[in-house]
Design a protein around this motif. Structure first.
Motif, PDB file in Angstrom:
ATOM      1  N   PRO A  25      -6.122  -0.179  -5.443  1.00 58.02           N
ATOM      2  CA  PRO A  25      -7.412  -0.256  -6.129  1.00 58.02           C
ATOM      3  C   PRO A  25      -7.949  -1.681  -6.268  1.00 58.02           C
ATOM      4  O   PRO A  25      -8.940  -1.897  -6.969  1.00 58.02           O
ATOM      5  N   LEU A  26      -7.320  -2.645  -5.619  1.00 54.43           N
ATOM      6  CA  LEU A  26      -7.678  -4.045  -5.831  1.00 54.43           C
ATOM      7  C   LEU A  26      -9.147  -4.319  -5.538  1.00 54.43           C
ATOM      8  O   LEU A  26      -9.766  -5.170  -6.200  1.00 54.43           O
ATOM      9  N   HIS A  27      -9.725  -3.635  -4.550  1.00 57.30           N
ATOM     10  CA  HIS A  27     -11.117  -3.905  -4.169  1.00 57.30           C
ATOM     11  C   HIS A  27     -12.093  -3.696  -5.330  1.00 57.30           C
ATOM     12  O   HIS A  27     -13.156  -4.325  -5.365  1.00 57.30           O
ATOM     13  N   ARG A  28     -11.716  -2.845  -6.278  1.00 60.57           N
ATOM     14  CA  ARG A  28     -12.606  -2.584  -7.415  1.00 60.57           C
ATOM     15  C   ARG A  28     -12.740  -3.802  -8.329  1.00 60.57           C
ATOM     16  O   ARG A  28     -13.667  -3.882  -9.149  1.00 60.57           O
ATOM     17  N   TYR A  29     -11.814  -4.724  -8.205  1.00 58.32           N
ATOM     18  CA  TYR A  29     -11.764  -5.885  -9.100  1.00 58.32           C
ATOM     19  C   TYR A  29     -12.126  -7.184  -8.387  1.00 58.32           C
ATOM     20  O   TYR A  29     -11.841  -8.266  -8.890  1.00 58.32           O
ATOM     21  N   LEU A  30     -12.757  -7.065  -7.222  1.00 55.67           N
ATOM     22  CA  LEU A  30     -13.211  -8.240  -6.483  1.00 55.67           C
ATOM     23  C   LEU A  30     -14.731  -8.319  -6.513  1.00 55.67           C
ATOM     24  O   LEU A  30     -15.421  -7.339  -6.214  1.00 55.67           O
ATOM     25  N   LYS A  31     -15.232  -9.478  -6.876  1.00 53.15           N
ATOM     26  CA  LYS A  31     -16.659  -9.753  -6.783  1.00 53.15           C
ATOM     27  C   LYS A  31     -16.885 -10.552  -5.512  1.00 53.15           C
ATOM     28  O   LYS A  31     -16.230 -11.567  -5.295  1.00 53.15           O
ATOM     29  N   THR A  32     -17.792 -10.095  -4.661  1.00 51.47           N
ATOM     30  CA  THR A  32     -18.058 -10.781  -3.403  1.00 51.47           C
ATOM     31  C   THR A  32     -19.328 -11.621  -3.517  1.00 51.47           C
ATOM     32  O   THR A  32     -20.364 -11.132  -3.975  1.00 51.47           O
ATOM     33  N   ILE A  33     -19.235 -12.877  -3.112  1.00 53.47           N
ATOM     34  CA  ILE A  33     -20.381 -13.781  -3.082  1.00 53.47           C
ATOM     35  C   ILE A  33     -20.793 -13.936  -1.623  1.00 53.47           C
ATOM     36  O   ILE A  33     -20.032 -14.465  -0.806  1.00 53.47           O
ATOM     37  N   MET A  79     -33.917 -27.535  -0.384  1.00 51.18           N
ATOM     38  CA  MET A  79     -32.491 -27.466  -0.082  1.00 51.18           C
ATOM     39  C   MET A  79     -32.260 -26.480   1.058  1.00 51.18           C
ATOM     40  O   MET A  79     -32.803 -25.374   1.057  1.00 51.18           O
ATOM     41  N   LYS A  80     -31.448 -26.879   2.045  1.00 52.63           N
ATOM     42  CA  LYS A  80     -31.177 -26.046   3.204  1.00 52.63           C
ATOM     43  C   LYS A  80     -29.879 -25.271   2.997  1.00 52.63           C
ATOM     44  O   LYS A  80     -28.863 -25.842   2.636  1.00 52.63           O
ATOM     45  N   PHE A  81     -29.922 -23.965   3.239  1.00 51.91           N
ATOM     46  CA  PHE A  81     -28.733 -23.133   3.142  1.00 51.91           C
ATOM     47  C   PHE A  81     -28.369 -22.629   4.532  1.00 51.91           C
ATOM     48  O   PHE A  81     -29.242 -22.225   5.308  1.00 51.91           O
ATOM     49  N   ASP A  82     -27.089 -22.649   4.850  1.00 47.26           N
ATOM     50  CA  ASP A  82     -26.626 -22.141   6.129  1.00 47.26           C
ATOM     51  C   ASP A  82     -26.409 -20.636   6.044  1.00 47.26           C
ATOM     52  O   ASP A  82     -26.096 -20.084   4.993  1.00 47.26           O
ATOM     53  N   GLU A  83     -26.565 -19.983   7.212  1.00 48.91           N
ATOM     54  CA  GLU A  83     -26.346 -18.541   7.268  1.00 48.91           C
ATOM     55  C   GLU A  83     -24.882 -18.200   7.017  1.00 48.91           C
ATOM     56  O   GLU A  83     -24.563 -17.263   6.293  1.00 48.91           O
ATOM     57  N   LYS A  84     -24.008 -18.957   7.641  1.00 47.46           N
ATOM     58  CA  LYS A  84     -22.571 -18.718   7.474  1.00 47.46           C
ATOM     59  C   LYS A  84     -22.019 -19.648   6.407  1.00 47.46           C
ATOM     60  O   LYS A  84     -22.520 -20.750   6.237  1.00 47.46           O
ATOM     61  N   PRO A  85     -20.949 -19.218   5.739  1.00 54.17           N
ATOM     62  CA  PRO A  85     -20.238 -17.957   5.921  1.00 54.17           C
ATOM     63  C   PRO A  85     -20.997 -16.775   5.324  1.00 54.17           C
ATOM     64  O   PRO A  85     -21.608 -16.897   4.263  1.00 54.17           O
ATOM     65  N   TYR A  86     -20.945 -15.635   6.020  1.00 56.00           N
ATOM     66  CA  TYR A  86     -21.581 -14.431   5.501  1.00 56.00           C
ATOM     67  C   TYR A  86     -20.912 -14.002   4.196  1.00 56.00           C
ATOM     68  O   TYR A  86     -21.578 -13.577   3.264  1.00 56.00           O
ATOM     69  N   LEU A  87     -19.582 -14.097   4.184  1.00 61.11           N
ATOM     70  CA  LEU A  87     -18.844 -13.916   2.934  1.00 61.11           C
ATOM     71  C   LEU A  87     -18.401 -15.293   2.481  1.00 61.11           C
ATOM     72  O   LEU A  87     -17.548 -15.922   3.097  1.00 61.11           O
ATOM     73  N   ARG A  88     -19.021 -15.780   1.423  1.00 60.55           N
ATOM     74  CA  ARG A  88     -18.769 -17.143   0.967  1.00 60.55           C
ATOM     75  C   ARG A  88     -17.533 -17.240   0.069  1.00 60.55           C
ATOM     76  O   ARG A  88     -16.760 -18.190   0.155  1.00 60.55           O
ATOM     77  N   GLU A  89     -17.355 -16.228  -0.767  1.00 60.17           N
ATOM     78  CA  GLU A  89     -16.317 -16.341  -1.798  1.00 60.17           C
ATOM     79  C   GLU A  89     -16.002 -14.959  -2.359  1.00 60.17           C
ATOM     80  O   GLU A  89     -16.848 -14.065  -2.356  1.00 60.17           O
ATOM     81  N   ILE A  90     -14.768 -14.803  -2.807  1.00 58.36           N
ATOM     82  CA  ILE A  90     -14.431 -13.646  -3.641  1.00 58.36           C
ATOM     83  C   ILE A  90     -13.940 -14.175  -4.986  1.00 58.36           C
ATOM     84  O   ILE A  90     -13.337 -15.239  -5.067  1.00 58.36           O
ATOM     85  N   GLN A  91     -14.207 -13.409  -6.027  1.00 59.17           N
ATOM     86  CA  GLN A  91     -13.736 -13.732  -7.365  1.00 59.17           C
ATOM     87  C   GLN A  91     -12.979 -12.533  -7.918  1.00 59.17           C
ATOM     88  O   GLN A  91     -13.403 -11.392  -7.751  1.00 59.17           O
ATOM     89  N   PHE A  92     -11.849 -12.808  -8.548  1.00 60.31           N
ATOM     90  CA  PHE A  92     -11.017 -11.751  -9.111  1.00 60.31           C
ATOM     91  C   PHE A  92     -11.444 -11.489 -10.544  1.00 60.31           C
ATOM     92  O   PHE A  92     -11.402 -12.384 -11.400  1.00 60.31           O
ATOM     93  N   LYS A  93     -11.854 -10.242 -10.819  1.00 60.08           N
ATOM     94  CA  LYS A  93     -12.313  -9.871 -12.157  1.00 60.08           C
ATOM     95  C   LYS A  93     -11.099  -9.496 -13.015  1.00 60.08           C
ATOM     96  O   LYS A  93     -10.883  -8.329 -13.368  1.00 60.08           O
ATOM     97  N   ARG A  94     -10.340 -10.516 -13.358  1.00 59.14           N
ATOM     98  CA  ARG A  94      -9.071 -10.342 -14.058  1.00 59.14           C
ATOM     99  C   ARG A  94      -9.229  -9.630 -15.400  1.00 59.14           C
ATOM    100  O   ARG A  94      -8.388  -8.815 -15.791  1.00 59.14           O
ATOM    101  N   ASP A  95     -10.315  -9.913 -16.101  1.00 61.31           N
ATOM    102  CA  ASP A  95     -10.499  -9.351 -17.437  1.00 61.31           C
ATOM    103  C   ASP A  95     -10.674  -7.834 -17.414  1.00 61.31           C
ATOM    104  O   ASP A  95     -10.525  -7.177 -18.454  1.00 61.31           O
ATOM    105  N   GLU A  96     -10.991  -7.279 -16.241  1.00 64.73           N
ATOM    106  CA  GLU A  96     -11.201  -5.843 -16.146  1.00 64.73           C
ATOM    107  C   GLU A  96      -9.919  -5.075 -15.817  1.00 64.73           C
ATOM    108  O   GLU A  96      -9.918  -3.845 -15.814  1.00 64.73           O
ATOM    109  N   VAL A  97      -8.838  -5.812 -15.546  1.00 61.32           N
ATOM    110  CA  VAL A  97      -7.570  -5.180 -15.193  1.00 61.32           C
ATOM    111  C   VAL A  97      -6.807  -4.819 -16.467  1.00 61.32           C
ATOM    112  O   VAL A  97      -6.592  -5.665 -17.333  1.00 61.32           O
ATOM    113  N   ASP A  98      -6.381  -3.570 -16.556  1.00 62.23           N
ATOM    114  CA  ASP A  98      -5.636  -3.119 -17.734  1.00 62.23           C
ATOM    115  C   ASP A  98      -4.126  -3.261 -17.563  1.00 62.23           C
ATOM    116  O   ASP A  98      -3.423  -3.602 -18.516  1.00 62.23           O
ATOM    117  N   ALA A  99      -3.642  -2.968 -16.364  1.00 65.21           N
ATOM    118  CA  ALA A  99      -2.184  -2.929 -16.132  1.00 65.21           C
ATOM    119  C   ALA A  99      -1.776  -4.054 -15.188  1.00 65.21           C
ATOM    120  O   ALA A  99      -1.616  -3.857 -13.980  1.00 65.21           O
TER     121      ALA A  99
END
Length: 243
Positions: free
Chosen positions: A87-95, A1-21
């Motif tokens: 503080p939003l960056h603390r709750y983002l997972k970067t792929i 399987m061939k993978f492309d270099e780009k996008p360097y940042l493929r995806e972000i995911q919001f870690k909603r379950d870790e947010v208290d407020a």
């Protein structure tokens, strides 16, 4: 399987379950409240929407999550004039890609003056064209950064880069962005500019009071309002000036 270099940042995911407020800022913003994940275009991804819908908040969080200074610059820029980022960056997972970009920059209009001051004080101007950024207009210093500092093969995150640019300079910026895309670069840009939004190889995310949706260029409010005004500017001005 061939993978492309780009996008360097493929995806972000919001870690909603870790947010208290969830009712606190920035988690109460509809675009954040409804966020699960965002996938990025290999070339250009735009964030567009009305003021206050969360574009800059999210793009700032993405930049910080990717290791950039909250006030802009490269990953080596460590200055700070005032800590205002959320503080939003603390709750983002970067792929990310298997390939790391060779260059990177976070350009944000509201704090670029502070970055320009640092470059002047340290004498680190060669990569910006060799001329003091403060001895140029705001728009000229933006273009000096875009044309001289950004080297290609990079991930470039921008928050309202059009703020200091005339329409003709926005078109020049569009050309420069394309040249960097051709040199294996990826852009993530929050903008109000219908000129920048016209870039054909792009994904456009529209931020609204109900969340975030992918839209076509012609379906953005920025395109529709601008076109309507230019097509009927005499009638529109007359209407806007009525008591």
């Amino acid at each position: 399987m061939k993978f492309d270099e780009k996008p360097y940042l493929r995806e972000i995911q919001f870690k909603r379950d870790e947010v208290d407020a969830h009712n606190d800022y920035p988690f109460c913003i509809p675009a954040v409240r409804e966020l699960d994940f965002l996938e990025f275009h290999p070339d250009v991804t735009f964030f567009v929407g009305e003021n206050g819908t969360g574009k800059s908040t999210l793009i700032e969080a993405i930049a910080i999550a990717m290791g950039f200074n909250p006030e802009g610059g490269t990953k080596q820029s460590t200055f700070a004039t005032k800590r205002t980022h959320s503080p939003l960056h603390r709750y983002l997972k970067t792929i990310k890609s298997f390939k790391h970009p060779e260059d990177g920059y976070f350009l944000r209009a509201e704090s670029f003056y502070n970055l320009a001051t640092l470059m002047d004080e340290t004498g680190y101007l060669k990569m910006y064209g060799g001329k003091s950024l403060h001895q140029q207009s705001h728009g000229e210093s933006f273009m000096a950064t875009l044309v001289n500092k950004l080297q290609g093969n990079g991930l470039y995150i921008m928050d309202e880069p059009e703020a200091a640019l005339s329409p003709s300079r926005q078109m020049a910026a569009l050309s420069a962005i394309h040249q960097l895309v051709e040199e294996k670069s990826q852009f993530i840009i929050a903008t109000h500019s219908p000129i920048l939004l016209a870039y054909p190889r792009a994904k456009i995310y529209q931020f609204t009071e109900t969340g975030i949706d992918v839209v076509k260029y012609e379906d953005t409010e920025h395109y529709a309002v601008t076109k309507d005004f230019l097509d009927r500017h005499e009638q529109m001005v007359k209407y806007l000036m009525e008591d």
